[in-house]
Design a protein around this motif. Structure first.
Motif, mmCIF file in Angstrom:
data_model
loop_
_atom_site.group_PDB
_atom_site.id
_atom_site.type_symbol
_atom_site.label_atom_id
_atom_site.label_comp_id
_atom_site.label_asym_id
_atom_site.label_seq_id
_atom_site.Cartn_x
_atom_site.Cartn_y
_atom_site.Cartn_z
ATOM 1 N N GLN A 111 -5.824 1.455 -4.835
ATOM 2 C CA GLN A 111 -4.773 2.436 -5.084
ATOM 3 C C GLN A 111 -5.338 3.843 -5.102
ATOM 4 O O GLN A 111 -4.695 4.793 -4.644
ATOM 5 N N LEU A 112 -6.545 3.990 -5.596
ATOM 6 C CA LEU A 112 -7.149 5.314 -5.747
ATOM 7 C C LEU A 112 -7.643 5.907 -4.437
ATOM 8 O O LEU A 112 -7.436 7.094 -4.150
ATOM 9 N N ALA B 261 -8.986 -5.945 3.217
ATOM 10 C CA ALA B 261 -8.884 -5.907 4.679
ATOM 11 C C ALA B 261 -7.630 -5.172 5.138
ATOM 12 O O ALA B 261 -7.623 -4.553 6.204
ATOM 13 N N ARG B 262 -6.552 -5.215 4.329
ATOM 14 C CA ARG B 262 -5.302 -4.551 4.710
ATOM 15 C C ARG B 262 -5.202 -3.125 4.187
ATOM 16 O O ARG B 262 -4.319 -2.373 4.612
ATOM 17 N N ALA B 263 -6.072 -2.753 3.280
ATOM 18 C CA ALA B 263 -5.977 -1.442 2.637
ATOM 19 C C ALA B 263 -6.479 -0.336 3.558
ATOM 20 O O ALA B 263 -7.144 -0.594 4.576
ATOM 21 N N ALA B 264 -6.166 0.908 3.185
ATOM 22 C CA ALA B 264 -6.591 2.079 3.965
ATOM 23 C C ALA B 264 -8.021 2.466 3.619
ATOM 24 O O ALA B 264 -8.319 3.597 3.231
ATOM 25 N N ALA C 271 2.223 9.192 -4.040
ATOM 26 C CA ALA C 271 2.011 8.030 -3.165
ATOM 27 C C ALA C 271 0.509 7.832 -2.981
ATOM 28 O O ALA C 271 -0.290 8.734 -3.252
ATOM 29 N N VAL C 272 0.127 6.647 -2.488
ATOM 30 C CA VAL C 272 -1.295 6.328 -2.374
ATOM 31 C C VAL C 272 -2.017 7.221 -1.370
ATOM 32 O O VAL C 272 -3.226 7.430 -1.479
#
Length: 328
Positions: free
Chosen positions: A122-123, A146-149, A297-298
């Protein structure tokens, strides 16, 4: 293609027509005008200026985030003094862990490196698509990473970049060479830290401690250095033989809730929510400022303002942010 003879015939016909008082046919055959009508004014010879173009944006630096062990057995750290931003986050059992964000300069070695947490996912997207260096994670968290930014630059993905210091006890002895990691994305301009003069309304302050159940981090003002000296669990925080010092300290009150993920001892993993809004304390230049924080937002950065809505900017240098579940 029109032949030279054809061009001569057209010109001769035009001259005969002009002497007989007939209409004048323009060379392109697109219109008619009386012989006594003056020809249209010639087009200006000065070319028009092209519309101004915005200057090209200078690409932001590539961002690397490293998860660093903060247990007593893991100290002193290496490479931490080179970080642009340092975050302290709560983890299992009331302990804490460090997320170091590098962009301006990469040290040769960073560590000790430890595992990733849900809080990181999230950070970190506010820094674009940073590379994330870590050593392991809960199996159920790996698909989310794997799906995160973020770009997975873990010891499992890039083992050649990691090594163990045999003079330290495992698991507090894994280090990474940042120069051997894949680069992360560029730091977006709209989330880069804002530096500038302090606002009005600060009160003198020289000491602050943020406590977790099983750890604490302290900051003491050193006027001669214009920095806040960092302590971890009551001892000076060191890295590469130097005392760690912050130009600005943010104590950010966050909501913490328990994840379904548990560590090897069965303790639930806490998640610190860094999207939302809340209260904060900001230390800079020997002063304490009451503040409000907001992050929508993230992929957005966090803004800090005074209670009256005035932006609070940071003092130039390394910024430490402590994510605190406690009351300020």
């Amino acid at each position: 293609m029109i032949s030279r003879g054809r061009v001569a015939a057209v010109l001769a016909a035009g001259l005969l027509g002009l002497s007989a008082g007939t209409v004048f046919v323009t060379a392109c055959g697109s219109g008619v005008r009386p012989p006594d009508t003056p020809p249209p004014a010639s087009a200006p010879t000065t070319p028009s200026r092209p519309p101004p173009q915005p200057p090209p944006r200078t690409p932001g630096p590539a961002v690397l985030a490293v998860k660093i062990d903060n247990a007593r057995e893991a100290r002193p750290a290496r490479g931490l003094g080179n970080a642009d931003l340092v975050y302290i986050e709560p983890v299992e059992g009331g302990a804490s862990r460090i997320i170091a964000v590098f962009a301006s300069q990469l040290p040769p070695v960073v560590g000790p490196v430890r595992s990733a947490r849900e809080t990181d996912l999230q950070l970190l997207p506010q820094f674009g698509h940073p590379a994330l260096a870590f050593s392991g994670a809960a199996p159920s968290l790996l698909p989310r990473i794997a799906r995160a930014a973020v770009r997975d630059a873990s010891a499992d993905r890039v083992p050649r970049a990691y090594f163990r210091d045999r003079n330290r006890a495992a698991p507090h002895n894994m280090f990474v060479r940042p120069g051997q990691l894949p680069k992360g994305g560029e730091w977006p301009a709209n989330t880069e830290p804002q530096f500038g003069p302090a606002p009005a309304g600060g009160v003198p302050s020289s000491h602050r401690v943020v406590r977790y159940r099983a750890a604490n981090v302290g900051f003491d003002w050193a006027a001669t250095a214009n920095r806040w000296l960092v302590s971890l669990d009551g001892a000076p925080a060191m890295s590469d033989g130097h005392r760690l010092a912050a130009s600005t300290v943010v104590v950010q009150q966050v909501r913490v809730h328990q994840s379904a993920i548990r560590d090897v001892a069965g303790s639930p993993s806490p998640i610190a929510d860094t999207v939302g809004h809340g209260r904060a304390l900001i230390l800079r230049n020997g002063q304490l400022f009451q503040a409000n924080w907001s992050r929508t937002a993230v992929d957005q950065g966090t803004t800090y303002t005074t209670p009256t809505g005035q932006p609070i900017r940071f003092e130039s240098g390394q910024v430490w942010t402590v994510l605190s579940p406690g009351r300020l």
